[in-house]
Structure formats: structure tokens, C-alpha cells
Motif scaffolding. Structure first.
Motif, PDB file in Angstrom:
ATOM      1  N   VAL A 254      46.525 193.518  36.913  1.00  0.00           N
ATOM      2  CA  VAL A 254      45.907 192.439  37.669  1.00  0.00           C
ATOM      3  C   VAL A 254      45.734 191.273  36.703  1.00  0.00           C
ATOM      4  N   LEU A 255      45.925 190.044  37.185  1.00  0.00           N
ATOM      5  CA  LEU A 255      45.932 188.907  36.278  1.00  0.00           C
ATOM      6  C   LEU A 255      45.378 187.649  36.933  1.00  0.00           C
ATOM      7  N   ILE A 256      44.923 186.745  36.084  1.00  0.00           N
ATOM      8  CA  ILE A 256      44.467 185.408  36.492  1.00  0.00           C
ATOM      9  C   ILE A 256      44.922 184.421  35.427  1.00  0.00           C
ATOM     10  N   PHE A 257      45.302 183.228  35.857  1.00  0.00           N
ATOM     11  CA  PHE A 257      45.856 182.216  34.953  1.00  0.00           C
ATOM     12  C   PHE A 257      45.322 180.836  35.319  1.00  0.00           C
ATOM     13  N   LEU A 258      44.973 180.038  34.304  1.00  0.00           N
ATOM     14  CA  LEU A 258      44.476 178.678  34.516  1.00  0.00           C
ATOM     15  C   LEU A 258      45.056 177.730  33.486  1.00  0.00           C
ATOM     16  N   ARG A 259      45.479 176.564  33.938  1.00  0.00           N
ATOM     17  CA  ARG A 259      46.001 175.521  33.038  1.00  0.00           C
ATOM     18  C   ARG A 259      45.434 174.174  33.464  1.00  0.00           C
ATOM     19  N   TYR A 260      44.982 173.391  32.474  1.00  0.00           N
ATOM     20  CA  TYR A 260      44.465 172.037  32.732  1.00  0.00           C
ATOM     21  C   TYR A 260      45.183 171.062  31.807  1.00  0.00           C
ATOM     22  N   LEU A 261      45.814 170.038  32.384  1.00  0.00           N
ATOM     23  CA  LEU A 261      46.532 169.023  31.622  1.00  0.00           C
ATOM     24  C   LEU A 261      45.906 167.664  31.881  1.00  0.00           C
ATOM     25  N   ASP A 276      44.412 161.609  37.129  1.00  0.00           N
ATOM     26  CA  ASP A 276      44.521 161.633  35.669  1.00  0.00           C
ATOM     27  C   ASP A 276      44.559 163.054  35.113  1.00  0.00           C
ATOM     28  N   HIS A 277      44.848 164.056  35.956  1.00  0.00           N
ATOM     29  CA  HIS A 277      44.926 165.427  35.473  1.00  0.00           C
ATOM     30  C   HIS A 277      45.805 166.268  36.397  1.00  0.00           C
ATOM     31  N   VAL A 278      46.266 167.370  35.860  1.00  0.00           N
ATOM     32  CA  VAL A 278      47.031 168.358  36.625  1.00  0.00           C
ATOM     33  C   VAL A 278      46.396 169.725  36.370  1.00  0.00           C
ATOM     34  N   THR A 279      46.024 170.425  37.430  1.00  0.00           N
ATOM     35  CA  THR A 279      45.449 171.763  37.289  1.00  0.00           C
ATOM     36  C   THR A 279      46.389 172.788  37.921  1.00  0.00           C
ATOM     37  N   THR A 280      46.492 173.926  37.263  1.00  0.00           N
ATOM     38  CA  THR A 280      47.304 175.026  37.767  1.00  0.00           C
ATOM     39  C   THR A 280      46.486 176.303  37.685  1.00  0.00           C
ATOM     40  N   TRP A 281      46.473 177.087  38.747  1.00  0.00           N
ATOM     41  CA  TRP A 281      45.770 178.365  38.734  1.00  0.00           C
ATOM     42  C   TRP A 281      46.527 179.381  39.576  1.00  0.00           C
TER      43      TRP A 281
END
Length: 290
Positions: A254-261, A276-281
Motif C-alpha cells: 500500500v502506498l501514498i505519494f505527494l509532490r509540491y512544485l 504559482d504551484h503544482v501539486t501531485t498526490w
């Protein structure tokens, strides 16, 4: 169009291959080791999103994330990256890598690089940002501008392990002569284990040249009214990633992933950009086939 860059790539690949034949492979421990001559394939099923910072751009829904990598003695394929590495020491290696430029993914959802940029098997609950979304007096939608090119970049990356942290420095240039620009990144990644699963935190600082930014986010007199043109300039973007996974069986996790640019004014000053940002989850379960 590709002759000169390809000659350079072939020469560098031959050089790295010849050096790799006599170089000792970097040491690894436990789960960090990757067996050579073996194909790794896994699929993560769940749900997530990557936001789109462009006016009229659609968020990318993430449902199935593939992860594919293969490492041989002289070359490797790792989630869309094709390259060759040479060990400079037990803790340091130099790689030459080719990949599709990721900027196209904001303009076209069915861009091949959109899914292979996520490392599902090492991939934190969505984080809500209070960053201000710019309301420009003049806005341009993706549908109003000309088609942005698909570019293929070639780069050199230096990786080294110090104090249980992986540090990297990379420099890329446009081999396809589409954006005629360059970009670079420097960053660090550290992982740790607990009773609640495996964690990985990484931080990166990206630099993108004015030519690259102008190709994708610049606005010409053919796209906007007179006086509204925008000429791109050098951009600095900070990134944070947090990954968590917990094995349930030998193959299932089981996994979870988060990215903030974080995007700077070199991008947000363009009327094409609304945020002014890009979020990925993403959250789900991953199954490893091989």
C-alpha cells in the motif's frame, strides 16, 4: 536534425560503457540493491491528481501508475529514462540519460511522459496549499495558443551517497532542437524505515533556461493582442516529495505519494499561467509482477 546530438550521445555512451567494464559497481544494501539483467514491472491502482497551472489546462487524473525498469551491465531503462552509468567510486556514479521533456505534459494529457514520471513503488496524503493563485488582468487559455513541441533531452547526472543521503546534480540540454534550451537540478533524498512502513523525503531545486520557458510559456504576437506578448526568462523552481509505502506481502504494497512544485515569476508572469504551484498526490496499492 538529430545528427550532431546523436553523434555526441553515441560517443559518450561508448566512453561510459568502456569505463564501466573496468569500474567497480557501487555498493548497495538491502532493498536498495537492484539485480542486473532482470526486468522489474509493477502497477499501482488507486486514485490521485496532478494539478495543472495553465489557464484552461485540465488536472491529470491518476488511476493506474506503471513502473518499469531494467538495469544491465552497461545501460538501463528506468521509468521513461534511458541511460548508461559508470561507477567513479563505491559511493559515486556518473550517468548519461535521455528522456522526453516534461513541460509538454501540461498542454497535452495523453503525453507519454505524464505517467512514467511517478515512481509508484516508492510512492503521502494530499497537502493543501494556501499559495495565492494569480488573477491576471489578461489571461490566455491553452486552447488559444499554438501547439507546443515534444522535445527529447540528453543529460549528465552525478549521484553520490553521503551520510545515508543520496545527493544528485544533473544538467540537461535539448537534443531534438525543439526548445533549444537547458535545465539543471540539484537535490537530496533520504529514506528511513519504521514500524509504520518505509518513508522517503526528497528536496530539489530546478533551473530552467529562458529558451525553454519561452518555448512553452512565452506568448507571441500571433497568439495575443499587441502589447500582451511575453518573453520567457530563466526560472528557478523548488520541489518537495514525500513517499510512503508498507509491504503487505512479498509483491503487494500500500502506498501514498505527494509532490509540491513551487513556480516563480518567470512562469507566473505569463498570461498563460494561472497558478504559482503544482501539486501531485496519489494513494493506492501496488503489485509487483517481476
Amino acid at each position: 536534425m538529430f545528427k550532431t546530438p546523436l553523434k555526441i550521445v553515441l560517443l559518450m555512451s561508448l566512453l561510459l560503457s568502456s569505463m564501466a567494464a573496468s569500474a567497480a559497481a557501487p555498493t548497495c544494501q538491502g532493498n536498495d540493491c537492484i539485480e542486473q539483467q532482470k526486468l522489474y514491472l509493477s502497477l499501482a491502482l488507486g486514485y490521485g491528481q496532478r494539478s495543472n497551472p495553465l489557464n484552461g489546462g485540465k488536472n491529470l487524473d491518476l488511476v493506474v501508475l506503471p513502473e518499469i525498469y531494467y538495469y544491465s551491465e552497461y545501460w538501463f531503462f528506468d521509468n521513461g529514462r534511458l541511460g548508461s552509468s559508470v561507477a567513479l567510486s563505491e559511493r559515486t556514479q556518473l550517468s548519461i540519460i535521455g528522456q522526453f521533456n516534461q513541460e509538454k505534459g501540461y498542454f497535452q494529457q495523453w503525453f507519454s511522459g505524464n505517467l512514467l514520471q511517478f515512481e509508484a513503488s516508492t510512492v503521502v496524503m494530499p497537502q493543501f496549499s494556501i499559495a495565492f493563485e494569480r488573477q491576471a488582468p489578461f489571461e490566455v487559455a491553452v486552447s488559444q495558443v499554438s501547439k507546443r513541441p515534444t522535445a527529447f533531452d540528453i543529460g549528465l547526472q552525478l549521484d553520490t551517497v553521503r551520510h545515508n543521503t543520496l545527493w544528485h546534480l544533473a544538467y540537461w540540454t535539448d537534443a531534438s532542437k525543439q526548445h533549444h534550451g537547458q535545465y539543471a537540478s540539484v537535490g537530496a533524498r533520504r529514506g528511513w524505515q519504521s514500524a509504520y512502513g518505509n518513508w522517503q523525503l526528497s528536496a530539489n531545486l530546478h533551473w530552467k533556461s529562458a529558451q525553454l520557458i519561452d518555448t512553452y510559456y512565452g506568448l507571441t504576437a500571433l497568439e495575443v493582442p499587441p502589447g500582451q506578448e511575453y518573453l520567457g526568462r530563466d526560472s528557478w523552481q523548488a520541489e518537495l516529495r514525500l513517499n510512503w509505502n508498507k509491504p503487505l506481502t512479498e509483491r503487494l504494497s500500500v502506498l501514498i505519494f505527494l509532490r509540491y512544485l513551487q513556480l516563480d515569476s518567470a512562469m507566473t508572469d505569463s498570461a498563460l499561467v494561472r497558478s504559482d504551484h503544482v501539486t501531485t498526490w496519489f494513494g493506492g496499492v501496488s503489485y509487483r509482477f517481476f
